[in-house]
Design an enzyme around this catalytic site. Structure first.
Site, PDB file in Angstrom:
ATOM      1  N   LYS B  91      -0.621   0.263  -0.251  1.00 52.82           N
ATOM      2  CA  LYS B  91      -0.444   1.644  -0.712  1.00 52.82           C
ATOM      3  C   LYS B  91      -1.425   2.033  -1.810  1.00 52.82           C
ATOM      4  CE  LYS B  91       3.073   3.016   1.840  1.00 52.82           C
ATOM      5  NZ  LYS B  91       2.920   4.110   2.816  1.00 52.82           N
ATOM      6  N   GLU B 113       6.335  11.303  -3.080  1.00 50.17           N
ATOM      7  CA  GLU B 113       7.592  10.803  -2.548  1.00 50.17           C
ATOM      8  C   GLU B 113       7.447   9.292  -2.393  1.00 50.17           C
ATOM      9  OE1 GLU B 113       5.122  11.556  -0.589  1.00 50.17           O
ATOM     10  OE2 GLU B 113       5.147   9.847   0.773  1.00 50.17           O
ATOM     11  N   SER B 396       0.954  -5.993   5.285  1.00 57.16           N
ATOM     12  CA  SER B 396       0.711  -4.767   4.509  1.00 57.16           C
ATOM     13  C   SER B 396       1.199  -4.873   3.074  1.00 57.16           C
ATOM     14  CB  SER B 396       1.369  -3.581   5.207  1.00 57.16           C
ATOM     15  OG  SER B 396       2.746  -3.835   5.404  1.00 57.16           O
TER      16      SER B 396
END
Lengths: 310, 426
Positions: B91, B113, B396
């Protein structure tokens, strides 16, 4: 913002829509409630009370699960309506069942419009707005407000609305650029919805300067202008109409009354009576604004007491 | 693709800009900034972005050979280690890019968010590093099931606003962040956390994440002497998926990439692993999908600014989704991914909660890597993978945030592979 008068000729004559007619006196009251909040039967009673109170256009929200343009008041109303089982088909039944003589505008989100034709029992091969626009027109809907369908994505919806003689109303926000405003005015029919402030829907204690700014920008536009977002009292309505609007749109202030009714388990008739009286206050405010037209917008009325809300 | 998606934001019929008018000017301003700074490197934006990825983020992340998994599955398995990126998940690639872009645009505040809290944490880190105030919206259910990430966001000085509406997960958090943006649009940038939302977000987030596949491609050449046979990545909204795939598709080319790093490579199979949850399908009567598999089982609609595949009822109400992994628990998916699936370039598959939990334990004990529950879905798919390899799985993120959930869910299921925790008992 000059517009070619020739291009507007068609809109002003015999083909003028029900919605445009409702704004003819320049002091229209557009009243919003969520269909099915807290039941379809109650909405029918509320709608009739709002019209008895002077409502010129009835805006009925078709509840969507993700209402991103709404503030907390209307979010909760839409949730109550969904919990009570409101669906697109039940909505159309309700519209057919209404005993009112004012035009009805459907406010909803695009996904419900898109999905209607391919849902069960209908056979559209791909999602599209045509089936719902047709069904809504048959049920007696005169126009649509679709907050998540900006003008640049609206081509197919606009074509469907044209085909079925339904108006497609666009929202002009305080942030709308001149270029976008031009495109919107080219495509909007019925009236333009002037969003009085940035943010989401909800009752406020004052009328924002942004509303007056947008009205100034729209002064030349040859289409009725109604201001919404934040209007909750007769004085707001007077000020907005005196400032150049042809009408006001009120939602959360009514929905607050309905929510109170739900919370206190009041008889529907009692809530309906309050809605009627609030509508009358708002309509009276709008009428005063229209008769003061030409004497300037925000006059010295600030000394006079705020109209009482019940 | 019939139109240039960089300009139109359309991926076939998917994508677009379905947002309230009040946000449209901000969306158009962002599209313009995306074209100038990200695509054309105006004012050296991409150079600065790449420098932050190296110096703050710790890129490049390694491509690790997983010897024990390779033996177990009889195929060479490599892991792209986004779990080793600063903060513990991919991210940060996107959060750094967007917070930096917000600064270039002169914005004074960002909102975001978060579902699992990984994007919120990455945004909070990037904001602390780049000196930008930030507020994060997070569903109440997610606040409760991802406490470590809430602590991290607060420790980085981000405001965290719990959202009580609906089931209190990612969908509701996005609604509320859009409302904040609509209210504060003039000085605020919304750091969307995945390849979802109105144009330019799907393309821009993909471009910021494309560094994953750009590196992966180079590393495959160097370490394997060839491109992998397949790349496997989990898909919720799809940001790590598009990041791991985009260089092979050729849909992104971030300024400064090595020559040929984004040449289309049609022979590389791209597998998007969705959360199969408890079971596939949508229970329309209950308004609930016991999974988050919108590519596999969803239908076309419009949500959160884009036309894409959604989990919805017959009449178009969005349903509550489910996954044991908060980061995959979303009723929509990126529009480009939906398009690539329709085109046959990406193959959607799904893995349920149980298999993901088993894979979590498997990677932890076989390879010494605790994966995020999201990434565990991609690893679990190795059980079903039938190719000859070599295959790359995108890890990830790391699973530290998921330990409470994993211990609890494993105990409930009496999983054989889960270690006993009797050490805590008297």
């Amino acid at each position: 913002m000059t517009r070619d008068d020739g291009a507007d000729a068609g809109r002003d004559d015999a083909s003028r829509s029900d919605l445009a007619d409702a704004f003819a006196d320049g002091d229209a009251l557009v009243s919003y409630v969520a269909a099915g909040d807290p039941s379809a039967a109650a909405t029918k009673e509320y709608a009739e009370a709002l019209v008895a109170g002077g409502t010129d256009v009835l805006e009925l929200g078709l509840p969507f699960s993700e209402p991103v343009a709404e503030g907390p008041t209307i979010q909760r109303a839409l949730q109550r309506a969904l919990d009570a089982g409101m669906t697109p088909d039940a909505y159309l039944d309700l519209v057919r069942d209404l005993d009112v003589d004012v035009p009805v505008v459907c406010m909803t989100y695009y996904n419900l419009i898109l999905r209607y034709g391919s849902s069960e029992g209908r056979d559209a091969s791909e999602p599209g707005p045509e089936a719902f626009v047709e069904a809504a027109a048959d049920a007696g809907v005169s126009g649509f407000v679709v907050p998540d369908l900006p003008v640049n994505e609206s081509e197919r919806m606009a074509a469907a609305c044209r085909e079925h003689g339904v108006d497609l109303v666009f929202i002009v926000a305080p942030t709308t650029t001149d270029e976008r405003l031009e495109r919107m005015l080219d495509r909007t029919t019925g009236f333009v919805y002037v969003q009085g402030r940035v943010g989401t829907t909800g009752a406020r204690d004052d009328v924002s300067a942004a509303a007056h700014g947008s009205l100034d920008r729209l002064a030349e536009a040859n289409v009725p202008k109604a201001v919404g977002f934040g209007i909750s009292a007769g004085e707001h309505a007077r000020e907005v109409v005196a400032g150049g609007a042809d009408g006001v749109i009120v939602g959360s202030a009514y929905v607050d009354e309905i929510a109170d009714g739900v919370e206190n388990d009041e008889p529907t008739a009692d809530v309906a009576a309050r809605l009627e009286s609030l509508a009358r206050e708002l309509k009276t405010g709008a009428e005063r604004g229209a008769s003061a037209d030409g004497e300037g917008g925000t006059t010295a009325d600030h000394d006079s007491p705020e109209p009482q809300r019940k | 693709m019939s139109e240039d998606p960089v300009r139109s934001g359309k991926f076939g019929d998917y994508g677009g800009q379905y947002v309230p008018e009040v946000l449209m000017p901000a969306v158009e301003e962002l599209a313009d900034a995306y074209e100038r700074y990200v695509l054309e490197n105006e004012d050296g934006f991409v150079d600065e972005f790449r420098r932050h990825l190296r110096e703050f983020g710790g890129r490049p992340t390694p491509l690790s050979h997983a010897a024990n998994l390779s033996e177990r599955y009889g195929t060479e398995v490599y892991l792209k280690r986004e779990d080793l990126l600063h903060g513990g998940a991919h991210k940060l690639n996107n959060a750094l890019g967007q917070v930096l872009l917000a600064k270039y645009m002169g914005k004074e505040r960002v909102v975001a968010e978060t579902g699992a809290g990984q994007h919120g944490t990455a945004t909070a880190m990037a904001c602390a590093y780049l000196d930008m105030p930030c507020e994060i919206y997070m569903g109440r259910t997610d606040v409760n099931r991802q406490r470590p990430n809430v602590f991290r966001m607060r420790i980085h000085d981000a405001e965290v606003n719990p959202v009580d509406a609906g089931s209190g997960t990612l969908k509701e958090a996005i609604n509320e962040t859009m409302r904040d943006w609509a209210t504060n649009v003039e000085d605020t940038h919304y750091v969307v956390g995945s390849v979802v939302g109105p144009h330019p977000f799907p393309a821009m987030v993909r471009d910021f994440q494309s560094v994953i596949s750009e590196e992966l491609r180079e590393q495959s050449r160097e370490q394997l002497g060839q491109l992998p046979e397949a790349v496997i990545a989990c898909a919720g909204g799809g940001s790590n998926t598009m990041g791991a795939f985009s260089a092979f598709i050729g849909s992104a080319e971030l300024f400064g990439a090595p020559t040929g790093a984004h040449e289309p490579a049609p022979d590389v199979d791209l597998l998007a692993v969705e959360a199969g949850g408890a079971e596939l399908g949508v229970d329309a009567d209950e308004g609930y999908a016991p999974n988050s598999a919108s590519l596999t089982t969803g239908s076309e609609g419009v949500l959160h600014g884009a036309r894409t595949k959604l989990l919805q009822t017959d009449e178009g109400q969005i349903v509550e989704s489910h996954s044991v992994s908060a980061g995959l628990d979303y009723a929509g998916v990126g529009p480009e991914l939906a398009h690539l699936v329709d085109e046959g370039r990406v193959t959607p598959v799904s893995v349920g909660d149980d298999a993901a939990l088993e894979a979590f334990h498997c990677l932890s004990r076989e390879e010494g890597i605790i994966p995020a529950l999201e990434s565990s879905h991609a690893i679990a798919y190795l059980e079903e993978y039938e190719g000859e390899g070599p295959v790359v799985v995108n890890v990830s993120g790391r699973g530290d945030k998921d330990l409470d959930t994993v211990i609890e869910e494993s105990a409930e299921r009496d999983l054989d592979v889960a270690p006993s925790m009797e050490v805590f008992e008297q």
